[in-house]
Design a protein around this motif. Structure first.
Motif, PDB file in Angstrom:
ATOM      1  N   LEU A 226      21.620  -7.281  -4.163  1.00 52.26           N
ATOM      2  CA  LEU A 226      20.672  -6.867  -5.091  1.00 52.26           C
ATOM      3  C   LEU A 226      21.307  -5.564  -5.427  1.00 52.26           C
ATOM      4  CD1 LEU A 226      18.306  -6.494  -6.866  1.00 52.26           C
ATOM      5  CD2 LEU A 226      17.159  -5.599  -4.798  1.00 52.26           C
ATOM      6  N   LEU A 227      21.583  -5.259  -6.642  1.00 51.25           N
ATOM      7  CA  LEU A 227      22.355  -3.942  -7.097  1.00 51.25           C
ATOM      8  C   LEU A 227      21.388  -3.085  -8.029  1.00 51.25           C
ATOM      9  CD1 LEU A 227      25.933  -5.303  -8.513  1.00 51.25           C
ATOM     10  CD2 LEU A 227      25.047  -4.852  -6.020  1.00 51.25           C
ATOM     11  N   LYS A 228      21.482  -1.734  -7.666  1.00 56.58           N
ATOM     12  CA  LYS A 228      20.611  -0.760  -8.542  1.00 56.58           C
ATOM     13  C   LYS A 228      21.767   0.122  -8.809  1.00 56.58           C
ATOM     14  CE  LYS A 228      17.134   2.749  -8.364  1.00 56.58           C
ATOM     15  NZ  LYS A 228      15.989   3.494  -7.610  1.00 56.58           N
ATOM     16  N   LEU A 229      22.001   0.124 -10.168  1.00 55.31           N
ATOM     17  CA  LEU A 229      22.985   1.099 -10.880  1.00 55.31           C
ATOM     18  C   LEU A 229      22.317   2.051 -11.873  1.00 55.31           C
ATOM     19  CD1 LEU A 229      24.162  -2.333 -11.577  1.00 55.31           C
ATOM     20  CD2 LEU A 229      25.965  -1.013 -11.365  1.00 55.31           C
ATOM     21  N   SER A 230      22.462   3.439 -11.273  1.00 55.87           N
ATOM     22  CA  SER A 230      21.823   4.466 -12.099  1.00 55.87           C
ATOM     23  C   SER A 230      22.810   5.199 -12.512  1.00 55.87           C
ATOM     24  CB  SER A 230      20.824   5.261 -11.169  1.00 55.87           C
ATOM     25  OG  SER A 230      21.344   5.433 -10.044  1.00 55.87           O
ATOM     26  N   ASP A 231      22.530   6.422 -13.320  1.00 58.77           N
ATOM     27  CA  ASP A 231      23.133   7.517 -13.820  1.00 58.77           C
ATOM     28  C   ASP A 231      24.171   6.839 -14.821  1.00 58.77           C
ATOM     29  OD1 ASP A 231      21.535   9.615 -12.559  1.00 58.77           O
ATOM     30  OD2 ASP A 231      22.934   9.280 -10.800  1.00 58.77           O
ATOM     31  N   LEU A 232      23.933   5.869 -15.550  1.00 56.50           N
ATOM     32  CA  LEU A 232      24.821   5.302 -16.204  1.00 56.50           C
ATOM     33  C   LEU A 232      25.131   6.150 -17.602  1.00 56.50           C
ATOM     34  CD1 LEU A 232      23.972   1.460 -15.734  1.00 56.50           C
ATOM     35  CD2 LEU A 232      25.824   2.823 -14.628  1.00 56.50           C
ATOM     36  N   ASN A 233      26.000   7.097 -17.804  1.00 53.89           N
ATOM     37  CA  ASN A 233      26.058   7.937 -18.718  1.00 53.89           C
ATOM     38  C   ASN A 233      26.966   7.211 -19.863  1.00 53.89           C
ATOM     39  OD1 ASN A 233      24.678  10.437 -17.972  1.00 53.89           O
ATOM     40  ND2 ASN A 233      26.286  10.396 -16.112  1.00 53.89           N
ATOM     41  N   ARG A 234      26.867   7.957 -20.988  1.00 58.77           N
ATOM     42  CA  ARG A 234      27.616   7.572 -22.233  1.00 58.77           C
ATOM     43  C   ARG A 234      29.039   7.812 -21.895  1.00 58.77           C
ATOM     44  NH1 ARG A 234      25.694   8.574 -27.060  1.00 58.77           N
ATOM     45  NH2 ARG A 234      23.650   8.946 -26.506  1.00 58.77           N
ATOM     46  N   CYS A 235      30.175   7.327 -22.834  1.00 56.44           N
ATOM     47  CA  CYS A 235      31.422   7.815 -22.573  1.00 56.44           C
ATOM     48  C   CYS A 235      31.573   9.279 -23.243  1.00 56.44           C
ATOM     49  CB  CYS A 235      32.392   6.851 -23.633  1.00 56.44           C
ATOM     50  SG  CYS A 235      32.405   4.985 -23.156  1.00 56.44           S
ATOM     51  N   SER A 236      32.591  10.014 -22.549  1.00 53.73           N
ATOM     52  CA  SER A 236      32.880  11.231 -22.909  1.00 53.73           C
ATOM     53  C   SER A 236      33.264  11.402 -24.436  1.00 53.73           C
ATOM     54  CB  SER A 236      33.876  11.815 -22.264  1.00 53.73           C
ATOM     55  OG  SER A 236      33.589  11.854 -20.669  1.00 53.73           O
ATOM     56  N   LYS A 237      32.445  12.476 -25.036  1.00 56.22           N
ATOM     57  CA  LYS A 237      32.909  12.474 -26.517  1.00 56.22           C
ATOM     58  C   LYS A 237      34.000  13.631 -26.604  1.00 56.22           C
ATOM     59  CE  LYS A 237      27.862  12.138 -28.021  1.00 56.22           C
ATOM     60  NZ  LYS A 237      26.876  12.872 -28.654  1.00 56.22           N
ATOM     61  N   LYS A 238      34.780  13.492 -27.807  1.00 57.89           N
ATOM     62  CA  LYS A 238      35.765  14.380 -27.983  1.00 57.89           C
ATOM     63  C   LYS A 238      35.252  15.686 -28.504  1.00 57.89           C
ATOM     64  CE  LYS A 238      39.248  11.175 -29.463  1.00 57.89           C
ATOM     65  NZ  LYS A 238      40.329  10.659 -30.342  1.00 57.89           N
ATOM     66  N   LYS A 239      35.840  16.792 -28.542  1.00 57.67           N
ATOM     67  CA  LYS A 239      35.273  17.839 -28.907  1.00 57.67           C
ATOM     68  C   LYS A 239      34.898  18.130 -30.536  1.00 57.67           C
ATOM     69  CE  LYS A 239      36.666  22.999 -29.272  1.00 57.67           C
ATOM     70  NZ  LYS A 239      37.489  24.052 -28.845  1.00 57.67           N
ATOM     71  N   ASP A 240      35.549  17.379 -31.283  1.00 53.73           N
ATOM     72  CA  ASP A 240      35.358  17.259 -32.807  1.00 53.73           C
ATOM     73  C   ASP A 240      34.014  16.560 -32.989  1.00 53.73           C
ATOM     74  OD1 ASP A 240      37.520  18.585 -33.111  1.00 53.73           O
ATOM     75  OD2 ASP A 240      38.771  16.752 -34.049  1.00 53.73           O
ATOM     76  N   ASP A 241      33.775  15.425 -32.132  1.00 57.86           N
ATOM     77  CA  ASP A 241      32.396  14.977 -32.288  1.00 57.86           C
ATOM     78  C   ASP A 241      31.412  15.531 -31.806  1.00 57.86           C
ATOM     79  OD1 ASP A 241      34.062  12.710 -33.201  1.00 57.86           O
ATOM     80  OD2 ASP A 241      34.338  11.806 -31.195  1.00 57.86           O
ATOM     81  N   VAL A 242      31.544  16.528 -30.575  1.00 56.29           N
ATOM     82  CA  VAL A 242      30.406  17.313 -30.365  1.00 56.29           C
ATOM     83  C   VAL A 242      30.184  18.390 -30.971  1.00 56.29           C
ATOM     84  CG1 VAL A 242      29.778  19.010 -28.290  1.00 56.29           C
ATOM     85  CG2 VAL A 242      31.225  16.761 -27.788  1.00 56.29           C
ATOM     86  N   ASP A 243      31.144  18.894 -31.901  1.00 53.91           N
ATOM     87  CA  ASP A 243      30.777  20.202 -32.838  1.00 53.91           C
ATOM     88  C   ASP A 243      30.295  19.726 -34.124  1.00 53.91           C
ATOM     89  OD1 ASP A 243      31.953  21.685 -30.930  1.00 53.91           O
ATOM     90  OD2 ASP A 243      34.127  21.951 -32.020  1.00 53.91           O
ATOM     91  N   ASP A 244      30.700  18.458 -34.484  1.00 56.46           N
ATOM     92  CA  ASP A 244      30.035  17.958 -35.812  1.00 56.46           C
ATOM     93  C   ASP A 244      28.519  17.451 -35.174  1.00 56.46           C
ATOM     94  OD1 ASP A 244      29.472  16.599 -37.914  1.00 56.46           O
ATOM     95  OD2 ASP A 244      30.776  15.010 -37.892  1.00 56.46           O
ATOM     96  N   GLY A 245      27.849  17.317 -35.115  1.00 57.25           N
ATOM     97  CA  GLY A 245      26.375  16.495 -34.577  1.00 57.25           C
ATOM     98  C   GLY A 245      25.684  15.885 -35.672  1.00 57.25           C
ATOM     99  N   SER A 246      26.367  15.675 -36.789  1.00 60.32           N
ATOM    100  CA  SER A 246      25.805  15.242 -38.032  1.00 60.32           C
ATOM    101  C   SER A 246      25.145  13.799 -37.702  1.00 60.32           C
ATOM    102  CB  SER A 246      26.439  14.992 -39.232  1.00 60.32           C
ATOM    103  OG  SER A 246      27.894  14.350 -38.717  1.00 60.32           O
TER     104      SER A 246
END
Length: 537
Positions: A170-190
């Motif tokens: 029985l597996l409990k998997l937690s803290d499954l975050n999204r893939c790291s974003k590039k800097k351009d993607d973080v700055d653009d938040g559109s």
């Protein structure tokens, strides 16, 4: 009258004209461009501007020539044509897209690297022992969860050397975050939505907590979790069907949440290995041989069907409990198990699926390519039996019944063919006319090992073969011109319905959609488990 006068201080030879004579005539010259220009003299000096203006002629292009003048466009493609993995031969060499459907076979010097831009989320886990089968456990965190980090529960059955390698985990998997974003993607938040703005973006590794249960007899061929309760049915390679009750184990995981530490996801997270728990509460040896086919009914709670390699199909019906606590809290009641059907010539029953709407109807995929529809109210023979393969004697490995459009059923065969059937065309009453599939995909070179419909999207389906995992959208139609035009480019052989390809695992055995997290997939293979959300879903 003209007169000449001497000037003072001058000799006779120095004279000046009182009346000037007319200037001499200037002879015109001809330039290279054909225009006439006067010859330069003392009286006709030309001024040369060192900063003379320069003019460029404007080109006028006809509309017909516009396409020829445009620069070549950069190639664009969906994640299916620009897959989630790439190949490189040597350090510094150009990275190129690779997919098992139309690319060359990888050499020993080539390796696959993941393209994180193709994923919204991606995590991998390498276990101690490989697993042939797994299933998700429904939790109490709600449905349609989109906020990160994610958390999920899964049950896996291992197949290893000796009793220590054969477990139910029985597996409990937690803290499954999204893939790291590039800097351009973080700055653009559109492109970020309102939900992702409130996500707790962290670089912390995922956490794995697991609980091991001994599997009484051999390795686990296949397992399935009851939809209503955490009851797990397993098929062992020793020919025994086991039932496990995981309610106490789930409570134990909750009490020990976050208390463990050690190796985790991809060797970087936290893990907790809780104490060994007792095994199954019900064992059935009535088949007498091993099997793989196994399915719980979603219409009649507690109803189970199992099929073995000798063609026998057994139906399980739960009876009223004769003990306390009642089945609502601990459903360990008696089981009534009946052998309903026997395939002709002892053809192996590879997969079984209950109807999503009728409690007595089920489908079976057999070796030899036969797809059969049974009604438990009529024993001993199928209601419908059709050949569902391109060629004779091709095994049907897996089947899947669409829970939203209940007349659609998908089959995956040993020759790599994925087909979608409309049950309304099957007919009955001994009809000899073989139906044609609504869709058939033949691009796979390896046997189809798993197939499953999306839990909320009626047209989306995922399948796996030994090389990769593929997501198709059947609502996309191929253009008529493309159907009639023969193709020589391998990239054009990719079906337009193919949305995503996940590569990198070796000998993938199963893939499942998470029932509560939209478009989240999990796979099991010889090299481990993968959890991911494609970026285009």
């Amino acid at each position: 009258k003209k007169s000449k006068r001497k000037s003072k201080g001058s000799d006779d030879n120095d004279t000046a004209s009182a009346v000037t004579s007319p200037p001499p005539l200037r002879t015109p010259t001809t330039t290279t461009d054909g225009t006439h220009e006067l010859e330069e003299t003392l009286e006709n000096l030309r001024f040369e501007d060192p900063f003379e203006d320069q003019f460029e002629e404007e080109e006028f292009v006809d509309d017909d020539d516009e396409e020829d003048m445009k620069p070549a466009a950069e190639p664009t493609s969906t994640p299916a044509q620009q897959p989630s993995t790439a190949t490189t031969t040597t350090e510094g060499a150009a990275v190129q897209g690779w997919t098992p459907l139309n690319s060359h076979k990888l050499s020993q010097d080539e390796r696959l690297e993941i393209n994180e831009e193709a994923y919204t989320m991606h995590h991998a886990l390498t276990p101690e022992w490989p697993s042939l089968s797994f299933d998700f456990v429904t939790d109490k965190l709600g449905s349609n969860r989109t906020r990160f980090p994610h958390e999920c529960l899964a049950v896996v059955g291992t197949s290893g050397a000796g009793d220590d390698g054969n477990k139910l985990m029985l597996l409990k998997l937690s803290d499954l975050n999204r893939c790291s974003k590039k800097k351009d993607d973080v700055d653009d938040g559109s492109d970020s939505d309102s939900d992702s703005e409130s996500d707790e973006e962290t670089d912390d590794p995922p956490t794995l907590e697991h609980l091991s249960l001994s599997h009484p007899s051999g390795g686990v061929n296949r397992l399935r979790v009851m939809p209503e309760k955490p009851i797990v049915a397993t098929w062992s390679d020793a020919g025994v069907v086991h039932l496990f009750d995981l309610q106490s184990q789930l409570a134990l995981l909750e009490r020990n949440a976050g208390k463990g530490a050690g190796a985790g996801m991809s060797g970087a997270g936290a893990a907790a290995s809780l104490r060994q728990s007792k095994g199954s509460f019900f064992d059935y040896e009535g088949h007498g041989c091993e099997g793989y086919a196994l399915d719980w009914s979603k219409v009649s709670p507690g109803r189970l069907v199992t099929g073995d390699v000798q063609g026998a199909i057994h139906v399980w019906d739960v009876e009223a409990a004769t003990h306390t606590p009642p089945p609502a809290t601990a459903p360990r009641s008696k089981w009534s198990i009946t052998k309903h059907y026997q395939a002709n010539q002892s053809q192996s029953v590879e997969d079984l699926q209950w109807s999503p709407t009728e409690a007595t109807v089920l489908a079976a995929g057999e070796c030899g390519g036969m797809l059969k529809i049974y009604d438990t109210r009529q024993k001993s023979k199928p209601m419908i039996s059709v050949s569902a393969t391109n060629q004779q004697n091709i095994d049907i490995n897996v089947i899947a019944w669409n829970h939203h459009v209940t007349n659609l059923l998908a089959t995956g065969c040993d020759d790599g063919t994925l087909s979608v059937w409309d049950l309304r065309t099957f007919g009955g009453g001994g009809s000899k006319k073989e139906p044609l599939p609504l869709a058939r995909f033949t691009s796979h070179a390896k046997p189809i090992t798993s197939v499953e419909w999306h839990p909320t999207d009626e047209s989306m389906i995922v399948c796996s073969d030994e090389d990769a995992t593929f997501v198709y959208d059947l609502s996309i139609e191929e253009e008529e011109d493309a159907k009639a035009k023969p193709t020589t480019n391998p990239e054009e052989d990719i079906p337009p319905q193919l949305l995503f390809v996940h590569c990198g695992s070796q000998f993938t055995k199963e893939v499942h959609w998470h029932p509560q997290i939209p478009s989240m997939l999990m796979t099991t293979s010889q090299t481990g488990y993968s959890l991911f959300i494609p970026s285009n879903l």
